[in-house]
Motif scaffolding. Structure first.
Motif, PDB file in Angstrom:
ATOM      1  N   TYR A   1      -6.946   6.093   4.947  1.00 56.86           N
ATOM      2  CA  TYR A   1      -5.560   6.259   4.470  1.00 56.86           C
ATOM      3  C   TYR A   1      -4.689   5.880   5.409  1.00 56.86           C
ATOM      4  CZ  TYR A   1      -5.807  10.893   6.302  1.00 56.86           C
ATOM      5  OH  TYR A   1      -5.876  11.934   7.164  1.00 56.86           O
TER       6      TYR A   1
ATOM      7  N   VAL B   1       3.662  -1.220   3.796  1.00 55.63           N
ATOM      8  CA  VAL B   1       3.221   0.367   3.401  1.00 55.63           C
ATOM      9  C   VAL B   1       4.402   1.155   2.878  1.00 55.63           C
ATOM     10  CG1 VAL B   1       2.010   2.442   4.169  1.00 55.63           C
ATOM     11  CG2 VAL B   1       1.509   0.334   5.309  1.00 55.63           C
TER      12      VAL B   1
ATOM     13  N   ASP C   1      -3.461   8.201  -1.220  1.00 58.10           N
ATOM     14  CA  ASP C   1      -4.229   7.235  -1.427  1.00 58.10           C
ATOM     15  C   ASP C   1      -5.131   6.393  -0.542  1.00 58.10           C
ATOM     16  OD1 ASP C   1      -2.716   7.486  -3.897  1.00 58.10           O
ATOM     17  OD2 ASP C   1      -1.400   5.675  -3.685  1.00 58.10           O
TER      18      ASP C   1
ATOM     19  N   TYR D   1       0.943  -1.217   0.006  1.00 55.79           N
ATOM     20  CA  TYR D   1      -0.147   0.094   0.034  1.00 55.79           C
ATOM     21  C   TYR D   1       0.802   1.214  -0.001  1.00 55.79           C
ATOM     22  CZ  TYR D   1      -3.761  -3.113   1.445  1.00 55.79           C
ATOM     23  OH  TYR D   1      -4.786  -3.939   1.708  1.00 55.79           O
ATOM     24  N   ASP D   2       0.205   2.213  -0.245  1.00 54.61           N
ATOM     25  CA  ASP D   2       1.048   3.689  -0.185  1.00 54.61           C
ATOM     26  C   ASP D   2       0.470   4.581   0.596  1.00 54.61           C
ATOM     27  OD1 ASP D   2       2.773   3.498  -2.481  1.00 54.61           O
ATOM     28  OD2 ASP D   2       1.095   3.430  -3.759  1.00 54.61           O
TER      29      ASP D   2
ATOM     30  N   CYS E   1      -7.754   3.372   0.683  1.00 56.84           N
ATOM     31  CA  CYS E   1      -7.834   1.816   0.463  1.00 56.84           C
ATOM     32  C   CYS E   1      -8.738   1.066   1.532  1.00 56.84           C
ATOM     33  CB  CYS E   1      -6.247   1.027   0.585  1.00 56.84           C
ATOM     34  SG  CYS E   1      -5.588   1.212   2.284  1.00 56.84           S
TER      35      CYS E   1
END
Length: 125
Positions: free
Chosen positions: A102, A57, A15, A10-11, A17
């Motif tokens: 996020y 991450v 972003d 993930y970022d 999610c």
């Protein structure tokens, strides 16, 4: 041949999610109260999502490390914040949930995991 589970990446912010896992609670002393005086100290409840699998991450190397430049690997427990909505986490304690929000990196003494998740919505899984 043994199959390996793939780590989901993930970022950080901006972003958004979805995450799935179990809501858990841990108690910590406030920063100013270290637990040295048990008769007068108190603890604060903090809520986390315990993930079903480890995630990674990805940090942005062009940003300040403290904000979102650090990559965190093998993350399976994340502290939750609900700044945009008012969630009573007690209603979800020990329940399987799906969260939308996020990631950000821990920057304050009140952060009890390296990765923080700001929650937009929560639903039972």
């Amino acid at each position: 041949m043994e199959a390996r589970s793939q780590v989901i990446k993930y970022d950080y912010f901006p972003d958004s999610c979805e995450l799935s896992g179990t809501i858990i609670m841990e108690q910590y002393y406030p920063y100013c109260d270290s637990g040295l005086f048990a008769e007068s100290d108190y603890t604060i409840n903090y809520y986390f999502i315990q993930l079903h699998h480890k995630i990674k991450v990805i940090g942005n190397p062009n940003l300040d490390e403290e904000l979102s430049g650090l990559t965190e690997s093998n993350v399976d427990k994340i502290q939750l914040f609900d700044c945009s909505i008012n969630i009573d986490w007690e209603d979800y304690l020990d329940e399987e949930v799906r969260l939308t929000g996020y990631f950000s990196h821990a920057t304050e003494v009140e952060h009890h995991s390296n990765v923080i998740f700001t929650v937009f919505s929560v639903s039972e899984d």
